[in-house]
Design a protein around this motif. Structure first.
Motif, PDB file in Angstrom:
ATOM      1  N   ARG A 134     -52.292  99.721  39.776  1.00  0.00           N
ATOM      2  CA  ARG A 134     -52.683  99.326  41.127  1.00  0.00           C
ATOM      3  C   ARG A 134     -52.753  97.805  41.183  1.00  0.00           C
ATOM      4  O   ARG A 134     -52.855  97.138  40.145  1.00  0.00           O
ATOM      5  CB  ARG A 134     -54.028  99.932  41.517  1.00  0.00           C
ATOM      6  N   VAL A 135     -52.702  97.267  42.384  1.00  0.00           N
ATOM      7  CA  VAL A 135     -52.824  95.827  42.570  1.00  0.00           C
ATOM      8  C   VAL A 135     -54.302  95.453  42.595  1.00  0.00           C
ATOM      9  O   VAL A 135     -55.098  96.092  43.285  1.00  0.00           O
ATOM     10  CB  VAL A 135     -52.115  95.368  43.851  1.00  0.00           C
ATOM     11  N   ALA A 136     -54.654  94.422  41.852  1.00  0.00           N
ATOM     12  CA  ALA A 136     -56.051  93.997  41.747  1.00  0.00           C
ATOM     13  C   ALA A 136     -56.507  93.299  43.018  1.00  0.00           C
ATOM     14  O   ALA A 136     -55.729  92.652  43.721  1.00  0.00           O
ATOM     15  CB  ALA A 136     -56.218  93.058  40.551  1.00  0.00           C
ATOM     16  N   GLY A 137     -57.818  93.433  43.273  1.00  0.00           N
ATOM     17  CA  GLY A 137     -58.456  92.752  44.395  1.00  0.00           C
ATOM     18  C   GLY A 137     -59.655  91.955  43.915  1.00  0.00           C
ATOM     19  O   GLY A 137     -59.938  91.875  42.714  1.00  0.00           O
ATOM     20  N   SER A 138     -60.378  91.381  44.843  1.00  0.00           N
ATOM     21  CA  SER A 138     -61.501  90.511  44.495  1.00  0.00           C
ATOM     22  C   SER A 138     -62.597  91.236  43.722  1.00  0.00           C
ATOM     23  O   SER A 138     -63.351  90.605  42.971  1.00  0.00           O
ATOM     24  CB  SER A 138     -62.079  89.878  45.765  1.00  0.00           C
ATOM     25  N   ASP A 139     -62.690  92.556  43.882  1.00  0.00           N
ATOM     26  CA  ASP A 139     -63.708  93.314  43.148  1.00  0.00           C
ATOM     27  C   ASP A 139     -63.370  93.478  41.666  1.00  0.00           C
ATOM     28  O   ASP A 139     -64.203  93.981  40.901  1.00  0.00           O
ATOM     29  CB  ASP A 139     -63.889  94.703  43.765  1.00  0.00           C
ATOM     30  N   ASP A 140     -62.182  93.075  41.262  1.00  0.00           N
ATOM     31  CA  ASP A 140     -61.734  93.284  39.884  1.00  0.00           C
ATOM     32  C   ASP A 140     -61.883  92.045  38.999  1.00  0.00           C
ATOM     33  O   ASP A 140     -61.379  92.022  37.885  1.00  0.00           O
ATOM     34  CB  ASP A 140     -60.260  93.716  39.875  1.00  0.00           C
ATOM     35  N   VAL A 141     -62.562  91.017  39.492  1.00  0.00           N
ATOM     36  CA  VAL A 141     -62.667  89.764  38.729  1.00  0.00           C
ATOM     37  C   VAL A 141     -63.236  90.003  37.342  1.00  0.00           C
ATOM     38  O   VAL A 141     -62.678  89.550  36.330  1.00  0.00           O
ATOM     39  CB  VAL A 141     -63.526  88.742  39.511  1.00  0.00           C
ATOM     40  N   GLU A 142     -64.345  90.713  37.251  1.00  0.00           N
ATOM     41  CA  GLU A 142     -64.980  90.917  35.952  1.00  0.00           C
ATOM     42  C   GLU A 142     -64.106  91.768  35.024  1.00  0.00           C
ATOM     43  O   GLU A 142     -63.991  91.489  33.825  1.00  0.00           O
ATOM     44  CB  GLU A 142     -66.352  91.568  36.114  1.00  0.00           C
ATOM     45  N   THR A 143     -63.476  92.802  35.573  1.00  0.00           N
ATOM     46  CA  THR A 143     -62.594  93.649  34.772  1.00  0.00           C
ATOM     47  C   THR A 143     -61.453  92.844  34.189  1.00  0.00           C
ATOM     48  O   THR A 143     -61.138  92.944  32.987  1.00  0.00           O
ATOM     49  CB  THR A 143     -62.034  94.788  35.637  1.00  0.00           C
ATOM     50  N   LEU A 144     -60.811  92.026  35.006  1.00  0.00           N
ATOM     51  CA  LEU A 144     -59.698  91.202  34.537  1.00  0.00           C
ATOM     52  C   LEU A 144     -60.163  90.175  33.514  1.00  0.00           C
ATOM     53  O   LEU A 144     -59.502  89.950  32.489  1.00  0.00           O
ATOM     54  CB  LEU A 144     -59.049  90.495  35.726  1.00  0.00           C
TER      55      LEU A 144
END
Length: 303
Positions: A134-144
């Motif tokens: 899936r394409v990452a969004g702003s909620d994925d900062v910590e995961t990335l």
């Protein structure tokens, strides 16, 4: 109303077989996988796994079946359009068959990466082999940031200077991804059992002098537990497809010269060494190789 879908590629190579209306149904029809039979006045059409269709049959082979996981009422508007429109805009052929509960998409297996790139860019999720992209969004900062930190530290443990590894901590990666996701580009996350196991991040190659007409693969990281599965190759192929969809742009990346496994991987996937550059720093002025790929359509034309 915008419709976002979950799509799963089914295993196996599919074929569509044409038979005369009076021939009846063949004895090889039954078996595993998706099966669809359509009878019309002038033909009977059979969709099934290609490995059970006899060579003598009139068949179109080489199709990848993709299940639309989203269940919807038969008359719900927008579902088929949401699945088909991104692919047709990418210049790919596609056809649809449906059951009572679901829709199924058939695209050429050789072009599945381009189809997945189109679906991802439209906001859909695509799955294959137990891995969802899936394409990452702003909620994925910590995961990335956590994945980036972990894989980079493992990869460069014996390559990067100790002071560089200490400086590139989780807090710094968090700030980096918060800024990056706010800029132009696409970052794809790969998840397995709900856990992020890989990422691929693209952006215009504005920081690479002489390659501004290409897209840059700034990061491609695969966690140790997901290596050897073909996931890195899949993400690279999709990255090339996303770049190609941007006005037919090629793909470039910079890799540290001493990172020999990465260099071997990229060259093994057709990457050509285009230049040698020293990183601008300021943390680590490493010696880098710039590798690149032509847009897929241009590369095929030259073969």
């Amino acid at each position: 109303m915008t419709v976002y879908l979950a799509l799963t590629a089914l295993e196996g190579d599919y074929a569509v077989t044409r038979r005369a209306p009076g021939e009846g149904l063949p004895d090889w029809l039954a078996g595993p996988g998706l099966l669809s039979v359509t009878q019309a006045s002038d033909e009977v059409s059979i969709l099934c796994l290609a490995d059970r269709v006899p060579a003598k049959e009139v068949s179109a082979r080489g199709w990848q079946a993709v299940q639309v996981d989203t269940c919807a009422p038969l008359d719900q508007p927008g579902v088929v359009l949401a699945a088909v429109e991104p692919v047709t805009r990418a210049g790919l052929g596609i056809f649809v068959t449906s059951t009572h509960d679901r829709d199924y998409l058939l695209v050429r297996a050789a072009r599945i990466a381009q189809a997945e790139a189109a679906w991802l860019s439209a906001g859909h999720r695509v799955s294959a082999g137990g891995v969802t992209l899936r394409v990452a969004g702003s909620d994925d900062v910590e995961t990335l940031a956590c994945l980036h930190f972990r894989v980079w530290q493992e990869t460069y443990a014996r390559i990067a200077p100790p002071e560089v590894r200490l400086a590139l901590n989780k807090a710094r990666r968090l700030a980096y991804w918060r800024e990056r996701l706010a800029q132009d580009g696409t970052t794809v996350i790969a998840e397995r059992a709900g856990e992020a196991v890989a990422l691929a991040a693209l952006s215009p190659a504005s920081d690479l002098d002489g390659f501004g007409d290409a897209m840059e693969l700034g990061h491609l990281y695969v966690a140790a537990e997901a290596r050897g599965t073909g996931l890195g190759r899949r993400l690279l192929t999709i990255a090339r497809a996303i770049a190609g969809a941007q006005d037919g742009r090629g793909l470039v990346l910079a890799v540290v010269r001493e990172n020999t496994p990465a260099v071997a991987f990229y060259t093994g996937q057709g990457g050509q060494v285009l230049a040698k550059r020293r990183d601008k720093g300021p943390l680590w002025p490493s010696d880098n190789l710039i590798l690149g790929w032509e847009p897929e359509d241009k590369a095929k034309a030259s073969v």
